[in-house]
Motif scaffolding. Sequence first.
Motif, PDB file in Angstrom:
ATOM      1  N   LYS A 166       0.765  -1.357   0.155  1.00 25.30           N
ATOM      2  CA  LYS A 166      -0.498   0.018   0.117  1.00 25.30           C
ATOM      3  C   LYS A 166       0.365   1.175   0.059  1.00 25.30           C
ATOM      4  O   LYS A 166       1.546   1.889   1.153  1.00 25.30           O
ATOM      5  CB  LYS A 166      -0.432  -0.252   0.912  1.00 25.30           C
ATOM      6  CG  LYS A 166      -1.694  -1.335   1.437  1.00 25.30           C
ATOM      7  CD  LYS A 166      -2.748  -0.921   2.418  1.00 25.30           C
ATOM      8  CE  LYS A 166      -3.620  -2.412   2.752  1.00 25.30           C
ATOM      9  NZ  LYS A 166      -4.381  -2.435   1.313  1.00 25.30           N
ATOM     10  N   ASP A 167       0.698   1.969  -0.900  1.00 23.67           N
ATOM     11  CA  ASP A 167       1.599   3.113  -1.173  1.00 23.67           C
ATOM     12  C   ASP A 167       1.751   3.877  -0.151  1.00 23.67           C
ATOM     13  O   ASP A 167       0.607   4.771   0.408  1.00 23.67           O
ATOM     14  CB  ASP A 167       0.954   3.977  -2.421  1.00 23.67           C
ATOM     15  CG  ASP A 167       2.105   3.333  -3.477  1.00 23.67           C
ATOM     16  OD1 ASP A 167       2.330   2.372  -3.109  1.00 23.67           O
ATOM     17  OD2 ASP A 167       1.174   4.089  -4.637  1.00 23.67           O
ATOM     18  N   GLY A 168       2.955   4.168   0.492  1.00 23.11           N
ATOM     19  CA  GLY A 168       2.745   5.431   1.323  1.00 23.11           C
ATOM     20  C   GLY A 168       2.932   4.451   3.376  1.00 23.11           C
ATOM     21  O   GLY A 168       3.102   5.411   4.256  1.00 23.11           O
ATOM     22  N   LYS A 169       3.095   3.399   3.442  1.00 19.92           N
ATOM     23  CA  LYS A 169       2.913   2.505   4.270  1.00 19.92           C
ATOM     24  C   LYS A 169       3.975   1.790   4.585  1.00 19.92           C
ATOM     25  O   LYS A 169       5.496   2.013   3.692  1.00 19.92           O
ATOM     26  CB  LYS A 169       2.053   1.287   4.540  1.00 19.92           C
ATOM     27  CG  LYS A 169       0.723   1.632   4.294  1.00 19.92           C
ATOM     28  CD  LYS A 169       0.119   2.441   5.117  1.00 19.92           C
ATOM     29  CE  LYS A 169      -1.382   2.539   5.128  1.00 19.92           C
ATOM     30  NZ  LYS A 169      -2.035   3.444   6.018  1.00 19.92           N
ATOM     31  N   LYS A 183      11.661   0.871   5.661  1.00 26.03           N
ATOM     32  CA  LYS A 183      11.182   1.525   5.186  1.00 26.03           C
ATOM     33  C   LYS A 183       9.660   2.571   4.076  1.00 26.03           C
ATOM     34  O   LYS A 183       8.641   1.635   4.765  1.00 26.03           O
ATOM     35  CB  LYS A 183      12.149   1.732   3.169  1.00 26.03           C
ATOM     36  CG  LYS A 183      13.691   1.456   3.144  1.00 26.03           C
ATOM     37  CD  LYS A 183      14.618   3.280   4.228  1.00 26.03           C
ATOM     38  CE  LYS A 183      15.629   3.063   4.274  1.00 26.03           C
ATOM     39  NZ  LYS A 183      16.544   4.288   4.538  1.00 26.03           N
ATOM     40  N   ARG A 184       9.715   3.748   4.230  1.00 25.55           N
ATOM     41  CA  ARG A 184       7.931   3.407   3.562  1.00 25.55           C
ATOM     42  C   ARG A 184       8.258   3.229   2.103  1.00 25.55           C
ATOM     43  O   ARG A 184       8.915   3.768   0.806  1.00 25.55           O
ATOM     44  CB  ARG A 184       7.627   5.457   3.511  1.00 25.55           C
ATOM     45  CG  ARG A 184       6.421   5.189   3.909  1.00 25.55           C
ATOM     46  CD  ARG A 184       6.496   7.095   3.970  1.00 25.55           C
ATOM     47  NE  ARG A 184       6.340   7.342   4.947  1.00 25.55           N
ATOM     48  CZ  ARG A 184       5.519   6.927   6.714  1.00 25.55           C
ATOM     49  NH1 ARG A 184       4.935   6.426   6.327  1.00 25.55           N
ATOM     50  NH2 ARG A 184       6.221   7.016   8.093  1.00 25.55           N
ATOM     51  N   LEU A 185       7.122   2.515   1.216  1.00 22.30           N
ATOM     52  CA  LEU A 185       7.521   2.390   0.296  1.00 22.30           C
ATOM     53  C   LEU A 185       6.031   2.402  -0.766  1.00 22.30           C
ATOM     54  O   LEU A 185       5.243   3.051  -0.617  1.00 22.30           O
ATOM     55  CB  LEU A 185       7.002   0.552   0.168  1.00 22.30           C
ATOM     56  CG  LEU A 185       8.528  -0.392   1.108  1.00 22.30           C
ATOM     57  CD1 LEU A 185       7.836  -1.813   0.802  1.00 22.30           C
ATOM     58  CD2 LEU A 185       9.065   0.383   0.761  1.00 22.30           C
ATOM     59  N   TYR A 186       6.612   2.404  -2.643  1.00 29.07           N
ATOM     60  CA  TYR A 186       5.755   3.029  -2.676  1.00 29.07           C
ATOM     61  C   TYR A 186       5.621   1.619  -4.219  1.00 29.07           C
ATOM     62  O   TYR A 186       7.318   1.766  -4.518  1.00 29.07           O
ATOM     63  CB  TYR A 186       5.732   4.347  -3.709  1.00 29.07           C
ATOM     64  CG  TYR A 186       5.791   5.586  -2.636  1.00 29.07           C
ATOM     65  CD1 TYR A 186       4.497   5.722  -2.449  1.00 29.07           C
ATOM     66  CD2 TYR A 186       6.851   5.898  -1.489  1.00 29.07           C
ATOM     67  CE1 TYR A 186       4.766   6.945  -1.172  1.00 29.07           C
ATOM     68  CE2 TYR A 186       6.644   6.750  -0.782  1.00 29.07           C
ATOM     69  CZ  TYR A 186       5.423   7.275  -0.664  1.00 29.07           C
ATOM     70  OH  TYR A 186       4.965   8.076   0.424  1.00 29.07           O
ATOM     71  N   ASN A 187       4.544   1.513  -5.232  1.00 28.61           N
ATOM     72  CA  ASN A 187       4.607   0.314  -5.906  1.00 28.61           C
ATOM     73  C   ASN A 187       4.478   1.330  -7.051  1.00 28.61           C
ATOM     74  O   ASN A 187       3.502   1.836  -7.587  1.00 28.61           O
ATOM     75  CB  ASN A 187       3.552  -0.469  -5.727  1.00 28.61           C
ATOM     76  CG  ASN A 187       3.589  -1.584  -6.790  1.00 28.61           C
ATOM     77  OD1 ASN A 187       4.369  -1.421  -7.163  1.00 28.61           O
ATOM     78  ND2 ASN A 187       2.706  -2.113  -5.944  1.00 28.61           N
TER      79      ASN A 187
END
Length: 256
Positions: A166-169, A183-187
């Motif tokens: 989930k973007d930003g999680k 880290k905070r991830l973005y797909n």
Amino acid sequence: MKKISKNIAHLRHLRGVSQEYLANDLNITRSRLSSWEEHRAEPPIDLIVKLSEYFNVSIDSLLKIDLTKVKDLRDLLKIGGNRILFPVMVDSEGKDLVELVPIKASAGYLDGYSDETFIENLPRISLPFAESGKFRGFPIKGDSMPPLESGAYVVGSYVESVSDIKDGKTYVVLTQHEGLVYKRLYNKINEDGNIHLHSDNKAYAPYKVKPEEIFEIWSFVCSINATDSPISDLVFSAIQNIQADVVELKMQRIGK
């Protein structure tokens, strides 16, 4: 490679095929397959790859894990482009336990994450929210994700696929080149084919990782600091458990 001998025979029986049938599929003789299962010979790397693809398990699983002890091969999960075996630890009542990766062991987690012995020897505790699902605690290093600091722990819930990001999680991620990172991830797979990793501390630049370089993903559940959580006493006393010494010995062996 004793484990691969048992694993070939076990997986063949689970598939419900004879030695002759499997040998034909692999384009080898039955006697050669028999020599592998009886541990009189070892398959070469090209045929280990073929076996991995045939049974849809990772090469690591074939070589490192005794698959005869896996109660349900539905525990085989897919992360990135790799199908891996995920060993699950339970207590005497069959409830999932939360494994803790000690700081000393975290550097070697990339080598040990799919090793049943390594996972068995991690210190473990029960937490109220861990009734279902798979959880693991990881130590935080550095200052890239404030307010968390070195010495804190992040407890994560296992994520089965990069498509579930989930973007930003925030997530704990095990990658091929970086090892463990939080880290905070973005797909961005549909845009540039990568997963983007961001630090909350803007002094650290974001970077990209290919999905096939990701071995594990753990979604943030809670953080545990040494001073502000009633659970922390349980966590840090567990880390002092003698099992941590076993982990250290294991890591010394891996490092040789």
